[in-house]
Motif scaffolding. Structure first.
Motif, PDB file in Angstrom:
ATOM      1  N   ASN A 158       0.894  -1.175   0.042  1.00 37.06           N
ATOM      2  CA  ASN A 158       0.085  -0.045  -0.200  1.00 37.06           C
ATOM      3  C   ASN A 158       0.913   1.505   0.041  1.00 37.06           C
ATOM      4  O   ASN A 158       2.027   1.098   0.058  1.00 37.06           O
ATOM      5  N   LEU A 159       0.164   2.391  -0.152  1.00 37.10           N
ATOM      6  CA  LEU A 159       0.910   3.784  -0.357  1.00 37.10           C
ATOM      7  C   LEU A 159       2.082   3.886   0.700  1.00 37.10           C
ATOM      8  O   LEU A 159       3.162   4.129   0.334  1.00 37.10           O
ATOM      9  N   TRP A 160       1.610   3.788   1.906  1.00 37.23           N
ATOM     10  CA  TRP A 160       2.653   4.124   3.047  1.00 37.23           C
ATOM     11  C   TRP A 160       3.864   3.230   3.154  1.00 37.23           C
ATOM     12  O   TRP A 160       4.944   3.524   3.410  1.00 37.23           O
ATOM     13  N   MET A 161       3.450   1.723   2.853  1.00 34.69           N
ATOM     14  CA  MET A 161       4.552   0.831   3.070  1.00 34.69           C
ATOM     15  C   MET A 161       5.604   1.276   1.900  1.00 34.69           C
ATOM     16  O   MET A 161       6.774   1.242   1.869  1.00 34.69           O
ATOM     17  N   PHE A 162       5.127   1.678   0.490  1.00 33.95           N
ATOM     18  CA  PHE A 162       5.840   1.831  -0.412  1.00 33.95           C
ATOM     19  C   PHE A 162       6.778   3.235  -0.056  1.00 33.95           C
ATOM     20  O   PHE A 162       7.852   3.153  -0.389  1.00 33.95           O
ATOM     21  N   VAL A 163       6.105   4.184   0.459  1.00 32.93           N
ATOM     22  CA  VAL A 163       6.852   5.286   0.717  1.00 32.93           C
ATOM     23  C   VAL A 163       8.048   5.111   1.629  1.00 32.93           C
ATOM     24  O   VAL A 163       8.999   5.573   1.636  1.00 32.93           O
TER      25      VAL A 163
ATOM     26  N   ASP B  61      -0.294   0.370 -11.395  1.00 33.89           N
ATOM     27  CA  ASP B  61       0.184   1.700 -10.911  1.00 33.89           C
ATOM     28  C   ASP B  61       1.105   2.634 -11.517  1.00 33.89           C
ATOM     29  O   ASP B  61       2.548   2.404 -11.139  1.00 33.89           O
ATOM     30  N   PRO B  62       0.929   3.406 -12.432  1.00 35.17           N
ATOM     31  CA  PRO B  62       1.909   3.715 -13.402  1.00 35.17           C
ATOM     32  C   PRO B  62       3.222   4.809 -12.553  1.00 35.17           C
ATOM     33  O   PRO B  62       4.017   4.692 -12.737  1.00 35.17           O
ATOM     34  N   GLY B  63       2.485   5.342 -11.373  1.00 37.82           N
ATOM     35  CA  GLY B  63       3.565   6.271 -10.838  1.00 37.82           C
ATOM     36  C   GLY B  63       4.673   5.317 -10.216  1.00 37.82           C
ATOM     37  O   GLY B  63       5.685   5.705 -10.224  1.00 37.82           O
ATOM     38  N   ARG B  64       4.364   4.200  -9.621  1.00 40.25           N
ATOM     39  CA  ARG B  64       4.978   3.255  -8.899  1.00 40.25           C
ATOM     40  C   ARG B  64       6.218   2.947  -9.801  1.00 40.25           C
ATOM     41  O   ARG B  64       7.591   2.566  -9.802  1.00 40.25           O
ATOM     42  N   ILE B  70      13.169   4.756 -12.871  1.00 40.38           N
ATOM     43  CA  ILE B  70      13.888   5.762 -12.363  1.00 40.38           C
ATOM     44  C   ILE B  70      15.309   4.883 -11.697  1.00 40.38           C
ATOM     45  O   ILE B  70      16.411   5.211 -11.912  1.00 40.38           O
ATOM     46  N   LEU B  71      14.789   4.310 -10.567  1.00 38.64           N
ATOM     47  CA  LEU B  71      15.870   3.743  -9.951  1.00 38.64           C
ATOM     48  C   LEU B  71      16.625   2.701 -10.643  1.00 38.64           C
ATOM     49  O   LEU B  71      18.056   2.860 -10.594  1.00 38.64           O
ATOM     50  N   ILE B  72      15.964   1.909 -11.556  1.00 36.90           N
ATOM     51  CA  ILE B  72      16.852   1.046 -12.220  1.00 36.90           C
ATOM     52  C   ILE B  72      17.672   1.743 -13.253  1.00 36.90           C
ATOM     53  O   ILE B  72      18.899   1.341 -13.465  1.00 36.90           O
TER      54      ILE B  72
END
Lengths: 219, 546
Positions: A158-163, B61-64, B70-72
């Motif tokens: 989820n968003l927070w874990m990712f962040v 999820d395109p943002g992710r 970018i990281l790669i």
């Protein structure tokens, strides 16, 4: 570097470097450490066994082994979800590798040989005598990134874990390893520069920067 | 089969709706290309796996995905960088073969030793050559006459002592010139140990260790005890050997104003405050100063120093190279002068060469201090020991000092006589303590306030002293002083300028003439010699004004 017989390390132009530090108004200050001539000479006297173990093959493999084992052990804990498990593995790896490579300074073995010249350097800065983009450094750079990518692939964060994972990666693994931050220290609320409270012998003496030493220095 | 959405159909319908016909061939071509790529891709084995992987990574999820890409990209860029050396470890300029050849062709060797400048030439020729043995009245080769020697250190008058000479010759017949080995290996002879015992006994300390050269004794003692991370608080006007010792030791150094114990106390307080603020652990701390300063003849206040040392828990390294054998009732040095037990000084360094007119130096203290230096004193371990005959001469010198305290009283009388004459001389300022056996004087510039003046407050981190009046012209003053010295020599008095390593010492000091008073001359002879010096000063300064 320079012929030992004609070395004349006079502590000259005291006017610019030994005057003591001017009062600084900034909250955050970036300072160079460990660049003085005497320290460079003392470091290069002997091979640093505390830093060249990272070039061994086993030292590269151990990252993978430890991460896999850590994941397995964390997975055995009851009530562990995939998200939490991967996050924990990621954060633990980043924290421990930060502690080992970027927090602790100095050398545990052979300290007498180097006369304390490594006391201000972290392990990362000692690897390969400070050269950048060496094979070991490239591997140590890539390993946390690969771990992060694997973790985002196998779970649905989820968003927070990712962040959390991403910021931990950036600030604990990528930023300290950048060559621009080599031997730089960020000091918060730097000590005020009254004459008595300035820290030890002047740190970044540009007058004694070894890169400026050429023949004219010794005339 | 294919899971990649094909946007071509929507595009053509949209274009048909808007009626924009100019882009249509391009877009059709693009859609055909994409379709072609898709077909080739699906033919590649494993493409389904890759396609599934990418889809599951993407997770809608395109943002992710962008962040990860970018990281790669960053990781790939890092991997592709070539290895670079540490910036501060020197830049290697890469020359091409042709450039190397050119440089080799152009190269002409510089002379091994640069030709002397006019001043250096003059300096070299002004050193007189002595015919015969050195002593209080040596014969100068250039004039052929005897001159009164006020330049060599001969405080108690031991130079040329007949009894010591006889004993030295006996020892020479017995031991030869010495084994020339390191003292720890095969260079130590029983007479060395005897001299060490004599010194320790003479001074009242536990033991002593003998070094073969007096000048570098202190440069070896300091790094034996002070390491990187330790704190040294040193006087600003310490001599060159101490400066080098401090530099070698790599310790943190703080400076206090010359011979000013109030400033010393301030620095000690500030060091402790600084340490507490940083929360650093307590390390070893040392105060380094000289008994009699070689630079200007000041004498340090030893009881106050010891009191400060005990109060702030510092170890004291006292360099008594000049004061051993020249002050005190029997020449025991500053500790006798101030009636302080020598065991209060942690490391007391003295010079057998200066005080006892022999050779070498010593360090006394507790047994632990001396035994530590037998392995960790680099000059002790890596240099040859001194010849036994010089050790015997040192021992004899000590017994002479014990039995003949009148030598020291003569010395003090002579010092007073010299100072009385010189202080009345116009145009020069005599510096130093009135009991110091070395008398320095320098030119008095008309408008300056000679002596220390506190201009701005100075920081202990810098070695520069507070400004004391207008800056002096080093070379001009040296020339004038050399004229004075030459004139005095022509009139039968041998004095010398204090020779300094210009450009190598930390602080440039004012050029001075150094007079080393000796007890071997009578008061009349000393007064006469001082009178000659005064006359030379007056003559040279008078000529200069014209």
């Amino acid at each position: 570097m320079s012929s030992a017989t004609s070395l004349k390390l006079n502590l000259r132009p005291p006017t610019q470097s030994l005057k003591g530090r001017q009062r600084s108004a900034s909250l955050v200050k970036v300072e160079e450490v460990g660049g003085r001539v005497e320290e460079v000479l003392d470091r290069s006297a002997y091979v640093n066994i505390n830093a060249n173990w990272v070039n061994a093959k086993g030292a590269w493999l151990i990252h993978v082994v430890l991460v896999v084992m850590g994941k397995i052990i964390i997975d055995t804990m009851p009530g562990m979800t995939q998200q939490l498990s991967w996050t924990l593995v990621n954060l633990l790896y980043l924290a421990l590798s930060y502690l080992m490579f970027h927090w602790v300074t100095g050398i545990p073995f052979d300290n007498e040989l180097h006369a304390g010249a490594y006391d201000d350097l972290t392990l990362w800065e000692q690897i390969d005598d400070g050269a950048q983009y060496t094979p070991s450094k490239k591997w140590l750079f890539t390993a946390p990134i690969l771990l992060f990518l694997a973790s985002t692939h196998y779970t649905n964060y989820n968003l927070w874990m990712f962040v959390i994972n991403l910021t931990a990666l950036i600030f604990l693994a990528i930023v300290p390893k950048l060559p621009q931050l080599h031997r730089q220290r960020v000091r918060f609320l730097a000590e005020d520069a009254s004459g008595t409270a300035t820290p030890v012998t002047p740190r970044s003496e540009k007058a004694l920067d070894p890169s400026l030493i050429n023949d004219t220095y010794f005339k | 089969m294919s899971s990649i959405p094909v946007p071509s159909i929507e595009l053509t319908t949209r274009n048909a709706a808007t009626g924009n016909t100019s882009l249509e061939p391009l877009l059709t071509w693009l859609t055909l290309m994409f379709a072609q790529l898709e077909r080739t891709f699906s033919k590649v084995p494993g493409s389904a796996v890759i396609a599934r992987y990418v889809r599951s990574s993407h997770q809608n999820d395109p943002g992710r995905t962008v962040l990860e890409l970018i990281l790669i990209a960053f990781a790939v860029r890092t991997l592709l960088q070539s290895r670079s050396r540490d910036k501060s470890e020197g830049k290697l300029i890469k020359f091409s073969e042709k450039e190397i050849d050119e440089l080799v062709e152009e190269w002409t060797p510089e002379p091994l030793c640069a030709p002397l400048t006019e001043w250096e030439q003059r300096d070299l020729t002004s050193v007189p050559v002595i015919a015969g043995p050195n002593g209080p009245k040596p014969k100068i080769l250039s004039t052929g006459k005897a001159a009164v020697n006020l330049a060599s250190y001969n405080f108690a008058g031991l130079a040329g002592n007949e009894h010591i000479k006889e004993r030295a010759i006996e020892t020479l017949r017995k031991y030869g010139l010495g084994s020339c080995g390191p003292p720890g290996f095969y260079g130590t002879v029983d007479v060395h140990l005897e001299l060490e015992r004599d010194i320790a006994d003479f001074l009242g300390t536990e033991s002593a260790i003998l070094y073969s050269q007096g000048f570098i004794t202190i440069s070896s003692v300091i790094p034996a005890f002070c390491k990187r991370g330790d704190v040294i608080v040193a006087d600003r006007a310490v001599n060159f050997a101490i400066q080098k010792g401090i530099q070698i030791s790599r310790s943190t150094v703080r400076w206090y104003d010359h011979n000013d114990l109030k400033s010393l106390e301030d620095v000690l307080v500030s060091v402790e405050k600084d340490r507490r603020k940083r929360g650093a652990p307590v390390t070893r701390r040392f105060i380094i100063t000289e008994g009699i300063f070689e630079r200007d003849g000041e004498i340090v206040d030893l009881p106050k120093l010891i009191e400060l040392k005990h109060k702030y828990k510092y170890r004291l390294i006292l360099d008594e190279s000049i004061s051993f054998g020249s002050v005190g009732r029997t020449g025991r040095g500053l500790t006798e002068l101030y009636n302080v037990p020598a065991s209060q000084v942690d490391m007391l360094i003295g010079s057998v060469a200066n005080g006892l007119c022999s050779a070498g130096g010593f360090c006394t203290g507790s047994t632990i201090v001396t035994e530590h230096q037998r392995i960790n004193g680099t000059s002790f371990v890596f240099s040859a020991s001194m010849p036994p005959l010089l050790a015997v001469a040192g021992s004899e010198g000590i017994s002479y000092l014990r039995n003949t305290p009148s030598a020291l009283t003569t010395l003090q009388e002579n010092v007073r006589a010299v100072r009385a004459v010189l202080e009345k001389t116009e145009g020069i300022a005599v510096v130093g303590h009135r009991a110091s056996p070395i008398v320095h004087f320098h030119l008095k510039t008309p408008s300056s306030a000679n002596g220390s003046a506190y201009g701005t407050a100075t920081s202990p981190t810098t070695v520069m002293p507070p400004p004391t009046g207008p800056p002096f012209d080093c070379e001009a003053e040296e020339k004038i002083l050399q004229d004075i010295v030459d004139d005095a020599l022509a009139n039968g008095v041998f004095i010398t300028r204090a020779k300094r390593l210009r450009g190598q010492e930390m602080v440039e000091t004012r050029p001075t003439v150094r007079i080393a008073v000796t007890a071997a001359l009578t008061k009349k002879e000393i007064e006469k010699a001082a009178g000659v010096v005064k006359a030379s000063v007056v003559k040279v300064l008078g000529k200069r004004k014209l």
